[in-house]
Write an enzyme that holds these catalytic residues in place. Structure first.
Site, PDB file in Angstrom:
ATOM      1  N   GLU A 102       0.841  -1.205   0.000  1.00 22.48           N
ATOM      2  CA  GLU A 102       0.000   0.000   0.000  1.00 22.48           C
ATOM      3  C   GLU A 102       0.872   1.249   0.000  1.00 22.48           C
ATOM      4  O   GLU A 102       2.028   1.211   0.437  1.00 22.48           O
ATOM      5  CB  GLU A 102      -0.894   0.024   1.252  1.00 22.48           C
ATOM      6  CG  GLU A 102      -2.358  -0.269   0.983  1.00 22.48           C
ATOM      7  CD  GLU A 102      -3.095   0.816   0.200  1.00 22.48           C
ATOM      8  OE1 GLU A 102      -2.468   1.570  -0.568  1.00 22.48           O
ATOM      9  OE2 GLU A 102      -4.325   0.892   0.356  1.00 22.48           O
ATOM     10  N   ASP A 106      -3.984   4.998   6.716  1.00 21.93           N
ATOM     11  CA  ASP A 106      -4.517   6.160   7.433  1.00 21.93           C
ATOM     12  C   ASP A 106      -5.428   5.629   8.543  1.00 21.93           C
ATOM     13  O   ASP A 106      -4.955   5.285   9.623  1.00 21.93           O
ATOM     14  CB  ASP A 106      -5.239   7.039   6.404  1.00 21.93           C
ATOM     15  CG  ASP A 106      -5.750   8.356   6.942  1.00 21.93           C
ATOM     16  OD1 ASP A 106      -5.111   8.922   7.828  1.00 21.93           O
ATOM     17  OD2 ASP A 106      -6.800   8.833   6.467  1.00 21.93           O
TER      18      ASP A 106
HETATM   19  P1  IMP Z   1      -7.551   4.244   5.052  1.00 18.65           P
HETATM   20  O1  IMP Z   1      -8.559   3.228   4.624  1.00 18.65           O
HETATM   21  O2  IMP Z   1      -8.167   5.360   5.853  1.00 18.65           O
HETATM   22  O3  IMP Z   1      -6.342   3.658   5.751  1.00 18.65           O
HETATM   23  O4  IMP Z   1      -7.069   5.001   3.745  1.00 18.65           O
HETATM   24  C1  IMP Z   1      -6.154   4.463   2.903  1.00 18.65           C
HETATM   25  C2  IMP Z   1      -6.208   5.176   1.579  1.00 18.65           C
HETATM   26  O5  IMP Z   1      -6.553   6.550   1.720  1.00 18.65           O
HETATM   27  C3  IMP Z   1      -4.857   5.173   0.928  1.00 18.65           C
HETATM   28  O6  IMP Z   1      -4.670   4.067   0.098  1.00 18.65           O
HETATM   29  C4  IMP Z   1      -4.844   6.470   0.151  1.00 18.65           C
HETATM   30  O7  IMP Z   1      -5.376   6.257  -1.131  1.00 18.65           O
HETATM   31  C5  IMP Z   1      -5.765   7.386   0.919  1.00 18.65           C
HETATM   32  N1  IMP Z   1      -5.037   8.366   1.780  1.00 18.65           N
HETATM   33  C6  IMP Z   1      -4.885   8.341   3.121  1.00 18.65           C
HETATM   34  N2  IMP Z   1      -4.173   9.377   3.573  1.00 18.65           N
HETATM   35  C7  IMP Z   1      -3.851  10.115   2.474  1.00 18.65           C
HETATM   36  C8  IMP Z   1      -3.079  11.332   2.281  1.00 18.65           C
HETATM   37  O8  IMP Z   1      -2.542  11.962   3.216  1.00 18.65           O
HETATM   38  N3  IMP Z   1      -2.963  11.765   1.001  1.00 18.65           N
HETATM   39  C9  IMP Z   1      -3.525  11.104  -0.061  1.00 18.65           C
HETATM   40  N4  IMP Z   1      -4.227   9.971   0.070  1.00 18.65           N
HETATM   41  C10 IMP Z   1      -4.405   9.476   1.324  1.00 18.65           C
HETATM   42 MG    MG Z   2      -4.373   3.866  -2.047  1.00 17.80          MG
END
Ligand code: IMP
Ligand code: MG
Length: 181
Positions: A102, A106
């Site tokens: 990945e 986040d």
């Molecule tokens: P999660 O499901 O919240 O962990 O989000 C993961 C996805 O969110 C990643 O694969 C990214 O595509 C996007 N993402 C999370 N943080 C950022 C950031 O700071 N900038 C751009 N994309 C982000």
């Molecule tokens: Mg992504």
């Protein structure tokens, strides 16, 4: 590195390509040592992880394979909270040593969903490599990445695969939203 502007927002240099590439080589070395002779399958989560996955793949100095899937939850600058389906996996992963690659973890919701789906396919082992990890944003405690490029605070970043509405993925360096720096 200079400041960049997308959608009227200013982004300033955060992690330079030399540092990124050096760290990717270190992670490649760790994976090489651990998976020597086991032919691991890297599963790259498109679109964001593509630059990292390809650089990491080339930094692995033993037999390995790569495949690409799609599963995204992000629209604009805020997590939508909705996680979509896993698409595009053509390989049989039962009995394989799988490493999910990945760009960033986040909230961890995307990875939680992906690990559930892939785990149900009975791989021999299932590891996670992420270029960036925001530990303070994590909402899924079961998500514990095995290989982390950089741990970062909860800030919005772009570049080296990470986008703002599809833009900025082609930047070789990583930038952070200026107001938050
Ligand atoms: P999660 O499901 O919240 O962990 O989000 C993961 C996805 O969110 C990643 O694969 C990214 O595509 C996007 N993402 C999370 N943080 C950022 C950031 O700071 N900038 C751009 N994309 C982000
Ligand atoms: Mg992504």
């Amino acid at each position: 590195m200079k400041q960049k502007c997308y959608k009227g927002l200013n982004f300033i240099p955060y992690i330079g390509s030399d540092r990124i590439q050096a760290r990717v080589r270190e992670l490649g070395g760790q994976i090489t040592a651990r998976y020597e002779g086991r032919n691991p399958l890297l599963i790259c989560v498109l679109n964001g992880a593509a630059p990292f996955a390809l650089d990491l793949f080339r930094a692995i100095d033993t037999d390995a394979e790569i495949s690409f899937v799609r599963l995204s939850s992000y629209e604009g600058m805020e997590s939508s909270g909705k996680v979509k389906q896993l698409l595009g996996l053509t390989e049989q992963i039962e009995g394989r040593d799988v490493i999910v690659v990945e760009d960033i973890i986040d909230t961890g919701r995307t990875m939680h969903k992906l690990l559930g789906d892939l785990g149900a396919m009975k791989p021999a082992s299932l590891a996670v490599a992420t270029l960036l990890f925001k530990p303070d944003a994590l909402q899924c405690p079961d998500v514990a990445p095995d290989y982390v490029g950089f741990e970062i605070p909860v800030r919005f970043i772009i570049g080296y695969g990470l986008d703002i509405d599809g833009m900025a993925r082609n930047l070789p360096d990583i930038y952070v939203l200026a107001d938050e720096a």
